[in-house]
Design a protein around this motif. Structure first.
Motif, PDB file in Angstrom:
ATOM      1  N   ASP A   1       0.834  -1.205   0.000  1.00  0.00           N
ATOM      2  CA  ASP A   1       0.000   0.000   0.000  1.00  0.00           C
ATOM      3  C   ASP A   1       0.872   1.260   0.000  1.00  0.00           C
ATOM      4  O   ASP A   1       0.623   2.193  -0.766  1.00  0.00           O
ATOM      5  N   ILE A   2       1.905   1.264   0.818  1.00  0.00           N
ATOM      6  CA  ILE A   2       2.799   2.433   0.887  1.00  0.00           C
ATOM      7  C   ILE A   2       3.594   2.561  -0.408  1.00  0.00           C
ATOM      8  O   ILE A   2       3.790   3.668  -0.922  1.00  0.00           O
ATOM      9  N   ARG A   3       4.036   1.451  -0.953  1.00  0.00           N
ATOM     10  CA  ARG A   3       4.771   1.501  -2.226  1.00  0.00           C
ATOM     11  C   ARG A   3       3.879   2.110  -3.312  1.00  0.00           C
ATOM     12  O   ARG A   3       4.336   2.933  -4.101  1.00  0.00           O
ATOM     13  N   GLN A   4       2.602   1.732  -3.334  1.00  0.00           N
ATOM     14  CA  GLN A   4       1.682   2.303  -4.322  1.00  0.00           C
ATOM     15  C   GLN A   4       1.469   3.797  -4.093  1.00  0.00           C
ATOM     16  O   GLN A   4       1.366   4.564  -5.043  1.00  0.00           O
ATOM     17  N   ARG A   5       1.417   4.220  -2.826  1.00  0.00           N
ATOM     18  CA  ARG A   5       1.311   5.664  -2.525  1.00  0.00           C
ATOM     19  C   ARG A   5       2.512   6.414  -3.095  1.00  0.00           C
ATOM     20  O   ARG A   5       2.375   7.493  -3.652  1.00  0.00           O
ATOM     21  N   LEU A   6       3.693   5.826  -2.928  1.00  0.00           N
ATOM     22  CA  LEU A   6       4.909   6.461  -3.446  1.00  0.00           C
ATOM     23  C   LEU A   6       4.897   6.522  -4.971  1.00  0.00           C
ATOM     24  O   LEU A   6       5.323   7.515  -5.568  1.00  0.00           O
ATOM     25  N   PHE A   7       4.383   5.479  -5.622  1.00  0.00           N
ATOM     26  CA  PHE A   7       4.280   5.502  -7.083  1.00  0.00           C
ATOM     27  C   PHE A   7       3.293   6.572  -7.545  1.00  0.00           C
ATOM     28  O   PHE A   7       3.503   7.215  -8.569  1.00  0.00           O
ATOM     29  N   ASP A   8       2.211   6.749  -6.778  1.00  0.00           N
ATOM     30  CA  ASP A   8       1.262   7.817  -7.107  1.00  0.00           C
ATOM     31  C   ASP A   8       1.937   9.182  -6.993  1.00  0.00           C
ATOM     32  O   ASP A   8       1.708  10.060  -7.822  1.00  0.00           O
ATOM     33  N   LEU A   9       2.758   9.361  -5.954  1.00  0.00           N
ATOM     34  CA  LEU A   9       3.498  10.616  -5.797  1.00  0.00           C
ATOM     35  C   LEU A   9       4.494  10.805  -6.937  1.00  0.00           C
ATOM     36  O   LEU A   9       4.753  11.930  -7.362  1.00  0.00           O
ATOM     37  N   GLN A  10       5.044   9.698  -7.433  1.00  0.00           N
ATOM     38  CA  GLN A  10       5.981   9.789  -8.548  1.00  0.00           C
ATOM     39  C   GLN A  10       5.263  10.302  -9.803  1.00  0.00           C
ATOM     40  O   GLN A  10       5.821  11.072 -10.574  1.00  0.00           O
ATOM     41  N   LYS A  11       4.004   9.887  -9.987  1.00  0.00           N
ATOM     42  CA  LYS A  11       3.221  10.366 -11.132  1.00  0.00           C
ATOM     43  C   LYS A  11       2.964  11.868 -11.043  1.00  0.00           C
ATOM     44  O   LYS A  11       2.741  12.518 -12.051  1.00  0.00           O
ATOM     45  N   GLU A  12       2.986  12.393  -9.813  1.00  0.00           N
ATOM     46  CA  GLU A  12       2.783  13.825  -9.592  1.00  0.00           C
ATOM     47  C   GLU A  12       4.113  14.582  -9.530  1.00  0.00           C
ATOM     48  O   GLU A  12       4.135  15.752  -9.181  1.00  0.00           O
ATOM     49  N   TYR A  13       5.217  13.899  -9.808  1.00  0.00           N
ATOM     50  CA  TYR A  13       6.568  14.478  -9.813  1.00  0.00           C
ATOM     51  C   TYR A  13       6.982  15.015  -8.441  1.00  0.00           C
ATOM     52  O   TYR A  13       7.742  15.966  -8.347  1.00  0.00           O
ATOM     53  N   VAL A  14       6.508  14.365  -7.375  1.00  0.00           N
ATOM     54  CA  VAL A  14       6.872  14.731  -6.009  1.00  0.00           C
ATOM     55  C   VAL A  14       8.093  13.942  -5.551  1.00  0.00           C
ATOM     56  O   VAL A  14       8.860  14.398  -4.720  1.00  0.00           O
ATOM     57  N   ILE A  15       8.259  12.753  -6.128  1.00  0.00           N
ATOM     58  CA  ILE A  15       9.369  11.881  -5.773  1.00  0.00           C
ATOM     59  C   ILE A  15       9.837  11.166  -7.038  1.00  0.00           C
ATOM     60  O   ILE A  15       9.029  10.919  -7.945  1.00  0.00           O
ATOM     61  N   GLU A  16      11.130  10.869  -7.095  1.00  0.00           N
ATOM     62  CA  GLU A  16      11.668  10.091  -8.210  1.00  0.00           C
ATOM     63  C   GLU A  16      12.312   8.841  -7.617  1.00  0.00           C
ATOM     64  O   GLU A  16      13.326   8.920  -6.927  1.00  0.00           O
ATOM     65  N   ILE A  17      11.692   7.698  -7.894  1.00  0.00           N
ATOM     66  CA  ILE A  17      12.120   6.425  -7.329  1.00  0.00           C
ATOM     67  C   ILE A  17      12.956   5.664  -8.352  1.00  0.00           C
ATOM     68  O   ILE A  17      12.534   5.479  -9.486  1.00  0.00           O
TER      69      ILE A  17
END
Length: 172
Positions: free
Chosen positions: A17-33
């Motif tokens: 669930d947290i990994r998916q939250r981070l991927f969603d943030l990546q789509k918003e350019y908030v984080i680059e994983i």
């Protein structure tokens, strides 16, 4: 330079669930994983890695293509595809992208059976927005390469209590 963050959760589902939250943030350019792997310690003590990219399968597909192409040149595409798939699978199995598998397995030995560790290799992030997204998720930081201030902010955010409803006892 990338930063490594390892957070332990009580279940694999919570870590996912947290990994998916981070991927969603990546789509918003908030984080680059760069990489995000979930390591689970099974009841028998074995460590299972849930990786984003299966390098063995990717190598087999690529090898099949190139083997078939070379096989066409020599008028035996099926033999070329079979040899290419085998060679590609072997090279894919020997390739390790992102976080080192041996490192993840070694660090995951400290987990309790059933627990899951989320390994995230972060290239860039907007700290305040990421902390807000993981606030109150209850994970425990196992290891990080963040500076002390950011690490403490992450620990505080994970441990923060998030209220579901506004306080009804407050007076206007």
């Amino acid at each position: 330079m990338s930063d490594l963050v390892v957070i332990v959760y009580p279940t694999e589902a919570k870590a996912e669930d947290i990994r998916q939250r981070l991927f969603d943030l990546q789509k918003e350019y908030v984080i680059e994983i760069t990489d995000a792997v979930i390591a689970v310690k099974e009841q028998n003590g074995k460590i299972k890695l849930n990786q984003l990219l299966n390098t063995t399968a990717a190598g087999a597909v690529s090898g099949t293509f190139w083997g078939a192409l070379i096989g066409l040149i020599f008028l035996n595409p099926l033999l070329g595809a079979a040899i290419g798939a085998g060679a590609g699978a072997l090279s894919g199995a020997l390739t390790d992208y992102g976080i080192n598998d041996d490192f993840m397995k070694q660090l995951s030995e400290t987990l309790q059976p059933g627990n899951a560790a989320l390994f995230v290799l972060i290239r860039k992030l907007t700290t305040d927005k990421v902390l807000e997204a993981v606030k109150g998720t209850g994970g425990v930081v196992l290891k990080t390469s963040l500076d002390h201030n950011k690490e403490q902010a992450l620990r505080d955010a994970l441990a923060a209590h998030v209220s579901a409803a506004p306080d009804s006892t407050a007076t206007p």
